[in-house]
Write a protein that holds these residues in place. Structure first.
Motif: not given
Length: 497
Positions: A136-161
């Motif tokens: 399945g989409d293991l890797t992209p969904l992992a990046h979403i899960a990473e942001a859900l637990i407060g890690e990784g990066t999110v898009l802020h004003d179109g840029r990773p933060a």
């Protein structure tokens, strides 16, 4: 105007009734999501796991939490350019819809976290490359899960933060996982389905834009008595062909200036409904296939026999990948028609009174639209080279069975959509220039006048030669919005099928 009057109505995410249009409303329109209380019912074992034959959720503990977090971290391994914000939001609502079905042992807090992120416009930064399709989409969904637990990066004003810093500013605490919640968030093909829903919605709008361009072409070259307008009335016509013919009739209704010459009988003019009709039918099939996947469980297939239930292997990408390939093939046909229409407009055939390449100034010094013909042909050739992804699977492990790289198929479809936006923009620019050079504006149908005016509000007529790439990109970007279709609805009171 008050906030309730301007805020879009919420989209109900219940695991059973989500549609392509609803995904688009959330992802692009920013509509809030609402999960019904019945979908949030939990027990001390998680989300009704016993009803589905699952084991109880493992108790929380330091080792369990660390194992879940490490699983997310280790699979957040995507590379390359990031998905756009609306694309990631579509993936998130697709994942939320699956969890709302209640087939997976996750806590209410997991669903609530996804709802908060969607409604607060907190969008994880997700690289485009990393899904092999085998799991399945293991890797992209992992990046979403990473942001859900407060890690990784999110898009802020179109840029990773940094996610942690953004959560602090929003007053949100980091979030921990329990039991098998990490694997639940990462499994399945929600990224493919979410992105596919956005693309098929855009593609159906693209068919409507192709019909608008075709109507302008008919205004200039004639053809009101040809097959594009009346062919869909024949008995046994496919629904898409009939709808296309009806749309062209609506777009040309009210035209008062009739040409005295024989209508153009070239296939690019005469066979609009026969080409765009099957494209629309194909895209409707794709939309139905994606909606079926959107509201189906993406875990292991359940095969019931006389002796009880046996779980299948679970290959989530095999339903969506061929459907997206069908969309790419159909969209290539749409682009090819638009390119042929552009070539027809630039042909300089004397009976239309239009100069070759639609040159408005001194032809010894100016080339007009000649350059666009080459670029349009290149874009169509590029779309034709997008071979069906479902025929070339990739397996990440030696013992894996045939896999379907669904997310690659979606990205391929997206490329065809983007190519078509540009070819249609070129055809639109040329059709408007032909209206100007042939002085066809007076007597045009109200709908084609509205479409022409919408284009001219963006780009002026071409006099002496100028840089054309900017015009094309501006109009292409506009076609991905509702600028033209909105003008038809507002000024001509026409909503295309």
């Amino acid at each position: 105007m008050t906030v309730p009057e301007t805020a879009p109505p919420p989209v109900v995410v219940d695991g059973e009734s989500l549609t392509v249009e609803a995904v688009q409303r959330v992802a692009v329109g920013g509509a809030p999501v609402h999960v019904p209380p019945r979908c949030l019912t939990v027990s001390d074992l998680g989300r009704t796991p016993r009803a589905h034959g699952d084991r109880p959720t493992a108790p929380a503990g330091p080792k369990t939490a660390l194992a879940q977090e490490n699983l997310v971290r280790s699979h957040s391994a995507g590379v390359g350019r990031l998905f756009a914000e609306d694309e990631v939001r579509a993936m998130m609502v697709a994942r939320l819809n699956l969890l709302a079905k209640g087939h997976h042992p996750v806590r209410t807090e997991v669903l609530s976290r996804l709802v908060h992120y969607l409604n607060l416009m907190l969008t994880p930064a997700v690289p485009q490359t990393g899904s092999s399709g085998a799991a399945g989409d293991l890797t992209p969904l992992a990046h979403i899960a990473e942001a859900l637990i407060g890690e990784g990066t999110v898009l802020h004003d179109g840029r990773p933060a940094d996610t942690g810093s953004v959560l602090v500013r929003r007053g949100l605490e980091p979030f921990g996982l329990r039991g098998r919640e990490a694997l639940t968030l990462m499994s399945g093909n929600a990224a493919t389905i979410g992105l596919g829903c956005l693309l098929v919605h855009r593609a159906l709008d693209q068919v409507r834009h192709a019909e608008v361009v075709s109507a302008l072409l008919l205004e200039v070259l004639g053809g009101l008595d040809g097959a594009p307008v009346r062919g869909g009335d024949a008995g046994g016509a496919h629904r898409g062909t009939a709808d296309c013919a009806a749309n062209l009739r609506d777009l040309l209704r009210g035209r008062t200036r009739l040409r005295g010459e024989r209508p153009d009988r070239s296939p690019a003019v005469r066979s609009v409904a026969e080409v765009l009709g099957p494209v629309r039918d194909t895209l409707r099939y794709v939309a139905g296939a994606l909606e079926a996947q959107l509201n189906a469980g993406d875990g292991e297939a359940l095969l019931r026999g006389a002796d009880g239930a046996v779980h299948g292997g679970g290959l989530p990408g095999h339903a969506a990948t061929p459907a997206l390939d069908f969309a790419t093939i159909a969209l290539t046909q749409l682009g090819a028609l638009a390119e042929r229409q552009l070539a027809r407009l630039l042909s300089g055939e004397p009976r239309y009174g239009l100069p070759r390449s639609l040159v408005a100034a001194d032809p010894a010094l100016n080339s007009g639209f000649a350059g666009l013909r080459h670029t349009a042909a290149a874009l169509v050739a590029e779309s034709r080279a997008l071979a069906p992804v479902s025929t070339r699977p990739a397996a990440a492990e030696p013992m894996e069975g045939p896999s379907a790289t669904g997310l690659l198929a979606a990205r391929t479809t997206r490329k065809a959509v983007a190519n078509n936006d540009r070819v249609l923009a070129m055809a639109f620019l040329a059709a408007a220039q032909a209206v100007d050079l042939g002085r066809h504006y007076e007597g045009m149908a109200p709908a084609t006048q509205a479409a022409y005016d919408a284009l001219r509000s963006l780009v002026p007529p071409l006099g002496v030669d100028r840089h054309m790439a900017s015009d094309t990109e501006l109009v292409a970007a506009t076609l991905s919005s509702q600028h033209v279709l909105g003008a038809l609805a507002h000024r001509a009171r026409i909503t295309l099928r």
